[in-house]
Design a protein around this motif. Structure first.
Motif, PDB file in Angstrom:
ATOM      1  N   VAL A   1      56.294 -57.366  63.802  1.00 50.98           N
ATOM      2  CA  VAL A   1      56.158 -58.084  62.537  1.00 50.98           C
ATOM      3  C   VAL A   1      55.194 -59.253  62.698  1.00 50.98           C
ATOM      4  O   VAL A   1      54.237 -59.398  61.937  1.00 50.98           O
ATOM      5  CB  VAL A   1      57.538 -58.582  62.046  1.00 50.98           C
ATOM      6  CG1 VAL A   1      57.383 -59.508  60.864  1.00 50.98           C
ATOM      7  CG2 VAL A   1      58.423 -57.391  61.685  1.00 50.98           C
ATOM      8  N   ALA A   2      55.430 -60.113  63.683  1.00 53.87           N
ATOM      9  CA  ALA A   2      54.584 -61.290  63.912  1.00 53.87           C
ATOM     10  C   ALA A   2      53.202 -60.876  64.404  1.00 53.87           C
ATOM     11  O   ALA A   2      53.063 -60.060  65.312  1.00 53.87           O
ATOM     12  CB  ALA A   2      55.249 -62.220  64.917  1.00 53.87           C
ATOM     13  N   SER A   3      52.172 -61.462  63.817  1.00 56.04           N
ATOM     14  CA  SER A   3      50.796 -61.096  64.165  1.00 56.04           C
ATOM     15  C   SER A   3      50.467 -61.381  65.621  1.00 56.04           C
ATOM     16  O   SER A   3      49.781 -60.592  66.280  1.00 56.04           O
ATOM     17  CB  SER A   3      49.806 -61.825  63.250  1.00 56.04           C
ATOM     18  OG  SER A   3      49.922 -61.384  61.915  1.00 56.04           O
ATOM     19  N   SER A   4      50.928 -62.504  66.154  1.00 54.23           N
ATOM     20  CA  SER A   4      50.647 -62.833  67.552  1.00 54.23           C
ATOM     21  C   SER A   4      51.204 -61.763  68.489  1.00 54.23           C
ATOM     22  O   SER A   4      50.567 -61.396  69.489  1.00 54.23           O
ATOM     23  CB  SER A   4      51.246 -64.196  67.908  1.00 54.23           C
ATOM     24  OG  SER A   4      50.611 -65.230  67.179  1.00 54.23           O
ATOM     25  N   ASN A   5      52.376 -61.233  68.160  1.00 56.77           N
ATOM     26  CA  ASN A   5      52.974 -60.180  68.982  1.00 56.77           C
ATOM     27  C   ASN A   5      52.216 -58.871  68.836  1.00 56.77           C
ATOM     28  O   ASN A   5      52.001 -58.146  69.812  1.00 56.77           O
ATOM     29  CB  ASN A   5      54.436 -59.993  68.595  1.00 56.77           C
ATOM     30  CG  ASN A   5      55.273 -61.227  68.863  1.00 56.77           C
ATOM     31  OD1 ASN A   5      54.844 -62.134  69.569  1.00 56.77           O
ATOM     32  ND2 ASN A   5      56.454 -61.271  68.283  1.00 56.77           N
ATOM     33  N   SER A   6      51.823 -58.542  67.611  1.00 61.67           N
ATOM     34  CA  SER A   6      51.079 -57.301  67.388  1.00 61.67           C
ATOM     35  C   SER A   6      49.719 -57.340  68.069  1.00 61.67           C
ATOM     36  O   SER A   6      49.229 -56.319  68.565  1.00 61.67           O
ATOM     37  CB  SER A   6      50.908 -57.055  65.890  1.00 61.67           C
ATOM     38  OG  SER A   6      52.133 -56.673  65.307  1.00 61.67           O
ATOM     39  N   LEU A   7      49.093 -58.515  68.109  1.00 58.52           N
ATOM     40  CA  LEU A   7      47.814 -58.639  68.810  1.00 58.52           C
ATOM     41  C   LEU A   7      47.992 -58.358  70.301  1.00 58.52           C
ATOM     42  O   LEU A   7      47.165 -57.675  70.913  1.00 58.52           O
ATOM     43  CB  LEU A   7      47.244 -60.045  68.600  1.00 58.52           C
ATOM     44  CG  LEU A   7      46.648 -60.314  67.216  1.00 58.52           C
ATOM     45  CD1 LEU A   7      46.432 -61.816  67.006  1.00 58.52           C
ATOM     46  CD2 LEU A   7      45.332 -59.566  67.041  1.00 58.52           C
ATOM     47  N   ALA A   8      49.081 -58.870  70.874  1.00 62.07           N
ATOM     48  CA  ALA A   8      49.357 -58.615  72.293  1.00 62.07           C
ATOM     49  C   ALA A   8      49.632 -57.137  72.540  1.00 62.07           C
ATOM     50  O   ALA A   8      49.198 -56.565  73.550  1.00 62.07           O
ATOM     51  CB  ALA A   8      50.546 -59.461  72.746  1.00 62.07           C
ATOM     52  N   MET A   9      50.336 -56.487  71.608  1.00 63.74           N
ATOM     53  CA  MET A   9      50.642 -55.066  71.738  1.00 63.74           C
ATOM     54  C   MET A   9      49.391 -54.212  71.588  1.00 63.74           C
ATOM     55  O   MET A   9      49.201 -53.226  72.304  1.00 63.74           O
ATOM     56  CB  MET A   9      51.682 -54.668  70.694  1.00 63.74           C
ATOM     57  CG  MET A   9      53.065 -55.256  70.954  1.00 63.74           C
ATOM     58  SD  MET A   9      54.181 -55.106  69.540  1.00 63.74           S
ATOM     59  CE  MET A   9      54.328 -53.314  69.422  1.00 63.74           C
ATOM     60  N   ALA A  10      48.523 -54.594  70.646  1.00 59.41           N
ATOM     61  CA  ALA A  10      47.312 -53.813  70.388  1.00 59.41           C
ATOM     62  C   ALA A  10      46.415 -53.733  71.619  1.00 59.41           C
ATOM     63  O   ALA A  10      45.734 -52.724  71.833  1.00 59.41           O
ATOM     64  CB  ALA A  10      46.547 -54.417  69.209  1.00 59.41           C
ATOM     65  N   GLU A  11      46.421 -54.793  72.426  1.00 63.47           N
ATOM     66  CA  GLU A  11      45.613 -54.813  73.649  1.00 63.47           C
ATOM     67  C   GLU A  11      46.040 -53.697  74.610  1.00 63.47           C
ATOM     68  O   GLU A  11      45.229 -53.190  75.386  1.00 63.47           O
ATOM     69  CB  GLU A  11      45.756 -56.173  74.352  1.00 63.47           C
ATOM     70  CG  GLU A  11      45.185 -57.349  73.573  1.00 63.47           C
ATOM     71  CD  GLU A  11      43.677 -57.464  73.719  1.00 63.47           C
ATOM     72  OE1 GLU A  11      43.083 -56.624  74.416  1.00 63.47           O
ATOM     73  OE2 GLU A  11      43.098 -58.398  73.140  1.00 63.47           O
ATOM     74  N   LYS A  12      47.319 -53.311  74.550  1.00 62.02           N
ATOM     75  CA  LYS A  12      47.832 -52.246  75.420  1.00 62.02           C
ATOM     76  C   LYS A  12      47.733 -50.875  74.753  1.00 62.02           C
ATOM     77  O   LYS A  12      47.478 -49.864  75.421  1.00 62.02           O
ATOM     78  CB  LYS A  12      49.298 -52.529  75.772  1.00 62.02           C
ATOM     79  CG  LYS A  12      49.558 -53.906  76.357  1.00 62.02           C
ATOM     80  CD  LYS A  12      48.897 -54.083  77.708  1.00 62.02           C
ATOM     81  CE  LYS A  12      49.252 -55.438  78.304  1.00 62.02           C
ATOM     82  NZ  LYS A  12      48.592 -55.643  79.626  1.00 62.02           N
ATOM     83  N   VAL A  13      47.950 -50.848  73.452  1.00 59.66           N
ATOM     84  CA  VAL A  13      48.020 -49.588  72.714  1.00 59.66           C
ATOM     85  C   VAL A  13      46.659 -48.918  72.560  1.00 59.66           C
ATOM     86  O   VAL A  13      46.524 -47.705  72.763  1.00 59.66           O
ATOM     87  CB  VAL A  13      48.654 -49.835  71.329  1.00 59.66           C
ATOM     88  CG1 VAL A  13      48.499 -48.621  70.431  1.00 59.66           C
ATOM     89  CG2 VAL A  13      50.123 -50.198  71.471  1.00 59.66           C
ATOM     90  N   GLN A  14      45.648 -49.691  72.201  1.00 61.56           N
ATOM     91  CA  GLN A  14      44.331 -49.112  71.925  1.00 61.56           C
ATOM     92  C   GLN A  14      43.760 -48.336  73.118  1.00 61.56           C
ATOM     93  O   GLN A  14      43.381 -47.169  72.973  1.00 61.56           O
ATOM     94  CB  GLN A  14      43.360 -50.207  71.475  1.00 61.56           C
ATOM     95  CG  GLN A  14      41.941 -49.713  71.185  1.00 61.56           C
ATOM     96  CD  GLN A  14      41.863 -48.735  70.032  1.00 61.56           C
ATOM     97  OE1 GLN A  14      42.681 -48.784  69.121  1.00 61.56           O
ATOM     98  NE2 GLN A  14      40.876 -47.841  70.063  1.00 61.56           N
ATOM     99  N   PRO A  15      43.692 -48.924  74.317  1.00 67.17           N
ATOM    100  CA  PRO A  15      43.142 -48.144  75.445  1.00 67.17           C
ATOM    101  C   PRO A  15      44.002 -46.951  75.841  1.00 67.17           C
ATOM    102  O   PRO A  15      43.499 -45.995  76.432  1.00 67.17           O
ATOM    103  CB  PRO A  15      43.054 -49.174  76.581  1.00 67.17           C
ATOM    104  CG  PRO A  15      43.983 -50.266  76.203  1.00 67.17           C
ATOM    105  CD  PRO A  15      43.965 -50.320  74.717  1.00 67.17           C
ATOM    106  N   ALA A  16      45.293 -46.994  75.496  1.00 64.99           N
ATOM    107  CA  ALA A  16      46.183 -45.884  75.834  1.00 64.99           C
ATOM    108  C   ALA A  16      46.062 -44.729  74.848  1.00 64.99           C
ATOM    109  O   ALA A  16      46.524 -43.616  75.129  1.00 64.99           O
ATOM    110  CB  ALA A  16      47.636 -46.374  75.877  1.00 64.99           C
ATOM    111  N   GLY A  17      45.465 -44.978  73.678  1.00 66.10           N
ATOM    112  CA  GLY A  17      45.295 -43.920  72.696  1.00 66.10           C
ATOM    113  C   GLY A  17      46.573 -43.485  72.015  1.00 66.10           C
ATOM    114  O   GLY A  17      46.720 -42.325  71.629  1.00 66.10           O
ATOM    115  N   VAL A  18      47.504 -44.427  71.854  1.00 69.18           N
ATOM    116  CA  VAL A  18      48.755 -44.148  71.142  1.00 69.18           C
ATOM    117  C   VAL A  18      48.708 -44.880  69.801  1.00 69.18           C
ATOM    118  O   VAL A  18      48.544 -46.103  69.780  1.00 69.18           O
ATOM    119  CB  VAL A  18      49.982 -44.608  71.945  1.00 69.18           C
ATOM    120  CG1 VAL A  18      51.266 -44.343  71.157  1.00 69.18           C
ATOM    121  CG2 VAL A  18      50.035 -43.909  73.288  1.00 69.18           C
ATOM    122  N   PRO A  19      48.843 -44.209  68.672  1.00 67.83           N
ATOM    123  CA  PRO A  19      48.767 -44.878  67.372  1.00 67.83           C
ATOM    124  C   PRO A  19      49.880 -45.905  67.188  1.00 67.83           C
ATOM    125  O   PRO A  19      51.025 -45.674  67.601  1.00 67.83           O
ATOM    126  CB  PRO A  19      48.917 -43.732  66.367  1.00 67.83           C
ATOM    127  CG  PRO A  19      48.538 -42.503  67.121  1.00 67.83           C
ATOM    128  CD  PRO A  19      48.994 -42.749  68.526  1.00 67.83           C
TER     129      PRO A  19
END
Length: 405
Positions: free
Chosen positions: A132-150
């Motif tokens: 929900v929180a943008s700061s947390n989603s930004l941290a998650m996106a750094e891991k998710v994008q290179p892994a190729g998981v939507p």
């Protein structure tokens, strides 16, 4: 660092957290355990992660189930839980049952990054829902994008979240629109000429809203009298409020979360500040009324939906949520429900469950009938949808108006 405690919501075996309105689980529920930090480092008793060949599609969630933003995470999880129940009752997806692995990130970016890494590498989820929180989603996106998981965020409104890459989506509007909505409301509806701002200087969400509101309100002929700052977790805001009082604003814009806003409102009234407060969707929690009391009444905030909407789809959701959890669903519950349903719809349309196939299916979402509005994802993977303005009343947020993009 403390390890994260997971919660598995599998098929019809759904686990609560003890923070819900129900005091006892139903016969199809497992008693509360790890969502409250029990059994750390392992799965809840009786809820092991389904093996890869179990015929179960596993989704992943990282959100705050404890800490200062816990009501956000619990509401989001409840909405996701409802969507999963409905999907499984209708036969699942491609003939498979759907399960959800939930980790409590405590509202902390570092915990969110750790949780999503585990969801990807250990749990092998096909889609991630959160945070929900943008700061947390930004941290998650750094891991998710290179892994190729939507990943689909239910409610992170900072524009930078989806800018992290083409595997990152959201089902909510973004801060440039939300900031504009409140600037326009303050200037045109409240006729405010001068507004002071009190922001959380460690929150990407708060800083982003401050920037947009300030720019738009100024463009409309308004004046920002001062911008004061605090940090998440602070409990004494009197120095900042005293500085604000000296500028005699017509309103005070506080783009923060309910956990701070309620206390800020009480301290503002204690100092004799009578100007209404304005905010964003981070105010949306039943706790706001408890923390703010009468001090927060008469203030306004932008949000994603209103449970008073007469649309039959919305009223069905509200009635079923009340039956399951004993309370009126807030916007986070509605957005969690919508995010899960967008993911489920994409999984049904995708030719397979590989990351690229599911990513393409999510990106093709158009005119999806969500309870928090019809969802069409643009080329930047953001939802194009309306916002509502709500007025804080006595224990209830009252609908004021809808603002279209």
């Amino acid at each position: 660092m403390r390890r994260l405690a997971p919660l598995l919501l599998a098929g019809f075996t759904l686990m609560g957290t003890g923070c819900e309105k129900k005091s006892q689980p139903s016969p199809t529920e497992t008693p509360p355990a790890t969502a409250q930090g029990q059994g750390q480092g392992g799965d809840a008793p009786g809820t092991p992660t389904p093996p890869a060949n179990s015929g179960t599609l596993l989704l992943g969630v990282a959100t705050a189930l404890t800490g200062g933003q816990a009501t956000f995470g619990i509401s989001t999880r409840n909405g996701i839980e409802m969507a999963i129940r409905e999907a499984n009752a209708a036969g699942g997806v491609k003939g498979q049952k759907v399960a959800v692995k939930v980790y409590d990130d405590q509202g902390k970016p570092e915990e969110a990054a750790q949780a999503v890494t585990r969801l990807i590498t250990q749990d092998k989820v096909v889609v991630i829902l959160g945070d929900v929180a943008s700061s947390n989603s930004l941290a998650m996106a750094e891991k998710v994008q290179p892994a190729g998981v939507p990943m689909i965020s239910p409610a992170s409104t900072n524009p930078a979240v989806t800018e992290k890459g083409d595997y990152i989506f959201r089902v909510c509007f973004i801060d440039p629109f939300q900031g504009f909505v409140m600037a326009k409301f303050a200037r045109e509806t409240l006729k405010a000429a001068k507004v002071a701002v009190l922001q959380d200087n460690k929150s990407a969400y708060s800083i982003g809203l401050t920037e947009v509101f300030t720019r738009k309100f100024t463009e409309m002929g308004g004046k920002i009298t001062t911008t004061e700052s605090f940090s998440q977790g602070d409990t004494d805001y009197r120095a900042q409020l005293t500085a604000i009082k000296k500028t005699q604003p017509d309103a005070i814009y506080v783009p923060g979360y309910y956990s701070e806003v309620g206390i800020i409102a009480r301290q503002a009234r204690e100092l004799g500040i009578k100007a209404p407060m304005l905010g964003g969707d981070g105010w949306d929690s039943e706790k706001l009324f408890e923390l703010g009391g009468t001090a927060i009444q008469g203030s306004y905030f932008s949000n994603h939906y209103s449970p008073d909407n007469k649309d039959p789809r919305v009223q069905k959701f509200v009635a079923e949520y009340k039956a399951a959890y004993g309370g009126v669903p807030d916007a986070l519950a509605a957005l969690g429900y919508d995010a899960a349903n967008v993911a489920l719809d994409a999984l049904k349309r995708a030719p397979d469950t590989s990351g690229p196939a599911v990513r393409d299916a999510i990106a093709a979402t158009k005119d999806f009938p969500g309870v928090a509005g019809t969802i069409t994802l643009d080329d930047k993977r953001n939802a194009v949808k309306s916002a509502v303005v709500l007025k804080v009343g006595d224990g209830k947020a009252e609908f004021v108006t809808t603002v279209n993009p």
